[in-house]
Write a protein that holds these residues in place. Structure first.
Motif, PDB file in Angstrom:
ATOM      1  N   PHE A   1       0.828  -1.206   0.000  1.00  0.00           N
ATOM      2  CA  PHE A   1       0.000   0.000   0.000  1.00  0.00           C
ATOM      3  C   PHE A   1       0.867   1.263   0.000  1.00  0.00           C
ATOM      4  N   LEU A   2       1.886   1.279   0.847  1.00  0.00           N
ATOM      5  CA  LEU A   2       2.753   2.452   0.900  1.00  0.00           C
ATOM      6  C   LEU A   2       3.457   2.676  -0.436  1.00  0.00           C
ATOM      7  N   GLY A   3       3.933   1.602  -1.036  1.00  0.00           N
ATOM      8  CA  GLY A   3       4.627   1.730  -2.307  1.00  0.00           C
ATOM      9  C   GLY A   3       3.739   2.308  -3.394  1.00  0.00           C
ATOM     10  N   ILE A   4       2.499   1.829  -3.461  1.00  0.00           N
ATOM     11  CA  ILE A   4       1.575   2.308  -4.488  1.00  0.00           C
ATOM     12  C   ILE A   4       1.245   3.780  -4.289  1.00  0.00           C
ATOM     13  N   VAL A   5       0.963   4.178  -3.068  1.00  0.00           N
ATOM     14  CA  VAL A   5       0.597   5.575  -2.813  1.00  0.00           C
ATOM     15  C   VAL A   5       1.796   6.497  -3.037  1.00  0.00           C
ATOM     16  N   LEU A   6       2.984   6.073  -2.635  1.00  0.00           N
ATOM     17  CA  LEU A   6       4.169   6.892  -2.878  1.00  0.00           C
ATOM     18  C   LEU A   6       4.442   7.037  -4.377  1.00  0.00           C
ATOM     19  N   ARG A   7       4.147   5.993  -5.134  1.00  0.00           N
ATOM     20  CA  ARG A   7       4.419   6.035  -6.579  1.00  0.00           C
ATOM     21  C   ARG A   7       3.324   6.765  -7.357  1.00  0.00           C
ATOM     22  N   TYR A   8       2.051   6.585  -6.955  1.00  0.00           N
ATOM     23  CA  TYR A   8       0.940   7.106  -7.761  1.00  0.00           C
ATOM     24  C   TYR A   8       0.151   8.220  -7.079  1.00  0.00           C
ATOM     25  N   ASP A   9       0.570   8.618  -5.855  1.00  0.00           N
ATOM     26  CA  ASP A   9      -0.095   9.700  -5.126  1.00  0.00           C
ATOM     27  C   ASP A   9      -1.547   9.304  -4.805  1.00  0.00           C
TER      28      ASP A   9
ATOM     29  N   THR B   1      -4.691   9.176  -6.141  1.00  0.00           N
ATOM     30  CA  THR B   1      -5.333   9.268  -7.443  1.00  0.00           C
ATOM     31  C   THR B   1      -6.241   8.063  -7.657  1.00  0.00           C
ATOM     32  N   TRP B   2      -7.049   8.139  -8.706  1.00  0.00           N
ATOM     33  CA  TRP B   2      -7.864   6.985  -9.076  1.00  0.00           C
ATOM     34  C   TRP B   2      -6.988   5.802  -9.455  1.00  0.00           C
ATOM     35  N   GLU B   3      -5.862   6.081 -10.104  1.00  0.00           N
ATOM     36  CA  GLU B   3      -4.952   5.003 -10.489  1.00  0.00           C
ATOM     37  C   GLU B   3      -4.427   4.279  -9.248  1.00  0.00           C
ATOM     38  N   ALA B   4      -4.109   5.043  -8.212  1.00  0.00           N
ATOM     39  CA  ALA B   4      -3.646   4.430  -6.972  1.00  0.00           C
ATOM     40  C   ALA B   4      -4.738   3.543  -6.378  1.00  0.00           C
ATOM     41  N   LEU B   5      -5.987   4.011  -6.402  1.00  0.00           N
ATOM     42  CA  LEU B   5      -7.088   3.228  -5.846  1.00  0.00           C
ATOM     43  C   LEU B   5      -7.240   1.902  -6.570  1.00  0.00           C
ATOM     44  N   ARG B   6      -7.236   1.927  -7.910  1.00  0.00           N
ATOM     45  CA  ARG B   6      -7.431   0.684  -8.660  1.00  0.00           C
ATOM     46  C   ARG B   6      -6.270  -0.276  -8.434  1.00  0.00           C
TER      47      ARG B   6
ATOM     48  N   LEU C   1     -10.826 -14.853  -8.030  1.00  0.00           N
ATOM     49  CA  LEU C   1      -9.910 -13.729  -7.812  1.00  0.00           C
ATOM     50  C   LEU C   1      -9.431 -13.152  -9.136  1.00  0.00           C
ATOM     51  N   LEU C   2      -9.164 -14.029 -10.094  1.00  0.00           N
ATOM     52  CA  LEU C   2      -8.746 -13.577 -11.420  1.00  0.00           C
ATOM     53  C   LEU C   2      -9.872 -12.817 -12.111  1.00  0.00           C
ATOM     54  N   LEU C   3     -11.087 -13.347 -11.983  1.00  0.00           N
ATOM     55  CA  LEU C   3     -12.238 -12.673 -12.575  1.00  0.00           C
ATOM     56  C   LEU C   3     -12.461 -11.316 -11.919  1.00  0.00           C
ATOM     57  N   ALA C   4     -12.276 -11.242 -10.611  1.00  0.00           N
ATOM     58  CA  ALA C   4     -12.435  -9.968  -9.904  1.00  0.00           C
ATOM     59  C   ALA C   4     -11.426  -8.945 -10.405  1.00  0.00           C
ATOM     60  N   ALA C   5     -10.186  -9.382 -10.676  1.00  0.00           N
ATOM     61  CA  ALA C   5      -9.160  -8.463 -11.188  1.00  0.00           C
ATOM     62  C   ALA C   5      -9.533  -7.950 -12.575  1.00  0.00           C
ATOM     63  N   VAL C   6     -10.081  -8.832 -13.415  1.00  0.00           N
ATOM     64  CA  VAL C   6     -10.481  -8.424 -14.766  1.00  0.00           C
ATOM     65  C   VAL C   6     -11.661  -7.458 -14.714  1.00  0.00           C
ATOM     66  N   VAL C   7     -12.660  -7.782 -13.902  1.00  0.00           N
ATOM     67  CA  VAL C   7     -13.846  -6.922 -13.786  1.00  0.00           C
ATOM     68  C   VAL C   7     -13.466  -5.568 -13.200  1.00  0.00           C
ATOM     69  N   TRP C   8     -12.617  -5.565 -12.173  1.00  0.00           N
ATOM     70  CA  TRP C   8     -12.183  -4.305 -11.562  1.00  0.00           C
ATOM     71  C   TRP C   8     -11.438  -3.442 -12.568  1.00  0.00           C
ATOM     72  N   TYR C   9     -10.639  -4.069 -13.422  1.00  0.00           N
ATOM     73  CA  TYR C   9      -9.934  -3.328 -14.477  1.00  0.00           C
ATOM     74  C   TYR C   9     -10.935  -2.632 -15.395  1.00  0.00           C
ATOM     75  N   ALA C  10     -11.940  -3.373 -15.853  1.00  0.00           N
ATOM     76  CA  ALA C  10     -12.916  -2.797 -16.788  1.00  0.00           C
ATOM     77  C   ALA C  10     -13.749  -1.705 -16.132  1.00  0.00           C
ATOM     78  N   VAL C  11     -14.143  -1.920 -14.879  1.00  0.00           N
ATOM     79  CA  VAL C  11     -14.996  -0.956 -14.185  1.00  0.00           C
ATOM     80  C   VAL C  11     -14.265   0.356 -13.932  1.00  0.00           C
ATOM     81  N   THR C  12     -12.984   0.271 -13.596  1.00  0.00           N
ATOM     82  CA  THR C  12     -12.227   1.484 -13.231  1.00  0.00           C
ATOM     83  C   THR C  12     -11.514   2.129 -14.411  1.00  0.00           C
ATOM     84  N   LEU C  13     -11.522   1.476 -15.555  1.00  0.00           N
ATOM     85  CA  LEU C  13     -10.807   2.033 -16.706  1.00  0.00           C
ATOM     86  C   LEU C  13     -11.275   3.438 -17.086  1.00  0.00           C
ATOM     87  N   PRO C  14     -12.595   3.732 -17.071  1.00  0.00           N
ATOM     88  CA  PRO C  14     -13.014   5.104 -17.413  1.00  0.00           C
ATOM     89  C   PRO C  14     -12.488   6.166 -16.452  1.00  0.00           C
ATOM     90  N   LEU C  15     -12.108   5.771 -15.237  1.00  0.00           N
ATOM     91  CA  LEU C  15     -11.609   6.730 -14.259  1.00  0.00           C
ATOM     92  C   LEU C  15     -10.186   7.175 -14.547  1.00  0.00           C
TER      93      LEU C  15
END
Length: 266
Positions: A94-102, A104-109, A134-148
């Motif tokens: 979590f720390l690595g992602i937030v430090l790298r992406y601030d 943002t919506w990208e950090a959330l996804r 879990l794999l399906l959840a990752a794919v669905v989450w990608y599609a749902v958050t892509l417009p953000l």
């Protein structure tokens, strides 16, 4: 936003670390339930050894393990160090992602992706498989958050699908040939599907880097595992944890590594 002031930075990173610990604890529970056929969403947490329902004081990430000295309060049996280790891994992720992406919506996804990767790695460690849900959840989450995170949905979607397929399809062909030649399974189908899922987020070039990094990490993990348990060398070594770690490292440093590599030629 993260770097507007020192106080705000400390506040955001503290919240991020706490959230990482909490989500690491939740992924521990969810992964064990997925591995043993229980619903991750139903029922209270319980000791995996004696089945006793755990109180709130038993569920504080890291702290409970230290206070209880690594043993169940009710049956006295040793608690696997994998639990606090996964919580610490989640905190660092979590720390690595937030430090790298601030902030943002990208950090959330990507934080959600890290949770799914941690759960997949833990299940793979437990039962040597990666659940399709879990794999399906990752794919669905990608599609749902892509417009953000992208103004051109279809171009970004195709780039993601290409990033997954350009690694997963050749890998599938290679594995089928290797299985035929060796007469045994060389890589699980879940690992190939996981490369496709993370390729959606990484794109083709970064997913190729992820494949290389995951293989290196897998070799290191395999050698450490065999050194720690020399009498169990016939057991298959799970590749999911290496893919999860490789993906996280690629998300943090992949762009910089690619720029450095390309600068050697251009």
């Amino acid at each position: 936003m993260l770097h507007l002031s020192a106080g705000l930075t400390a506040y955001i990173l503290t919240l991020t670390a706490l959230l990482g610990l909490v989500m690491g604890s939740f992924q521990n529970c969810a992964a064990w339930r997925l591995a043993h056929g229980e619903s991750p969403a139903k029922g209270r947490s319980h000791c995996v050894l004696c089945g006793h329902t755990l109180a709130a004081g038993d569920l504080i990430p890291i702290v409970s393990y230290i206070v209880l000295r690594g043993r169940c309060r009710y049956c006295g049996e040793a608690i696997s160090p994998r639990y606090p280790a996964a919580e610490l891994v989640s905190l660092l992720a979590f720390l690595g992602i937030v430090l790298r992406y601030d902030v943002t919506w990208e950090a959330l996804r990507l934080l959600v992706l890290c949770c799914l990767l941690l759960a997949a790695a833990l299940v793979d460690l437990e039962v040597r498989r990666i659940p399709d849900r879990l794999l399906l959840a990752a794919v669905v989450w990608y599609a749902v958050t892509l417009p953000l995170v992208s103004g051109d949905f279809f171009s970004a979607l195709w780039a993601g699908v290409r990033g997954g397929l350009l690694i997963a399809l050749p890998l599938l062909v290679f594995v089928l040939i290797a299985d035929r030649v060796m007469g045994r399974e060389s890589m699980g189908g879940g690992d190939i599907k996981l490369f496709f899922a993370v390729g959606l987020y990484l794109g083709a070039m970064l997913n190729l880097l992820n494949l290389i990094m995951s293989c290196i990490l897998g070799l290191v993990f395999g050698m450490l595992t065999r050194a720690a348990a020399p009498g169990r060398q016939s057991r298959a070594i799970p590749f999911g944890p290496a893919i999860a770690a490789g993906t996280w490292l690629t998300l943090l440093f992949g762009d910089a590594v690619l720029r450095w590599y390309l600068s050697l030629f251009f």
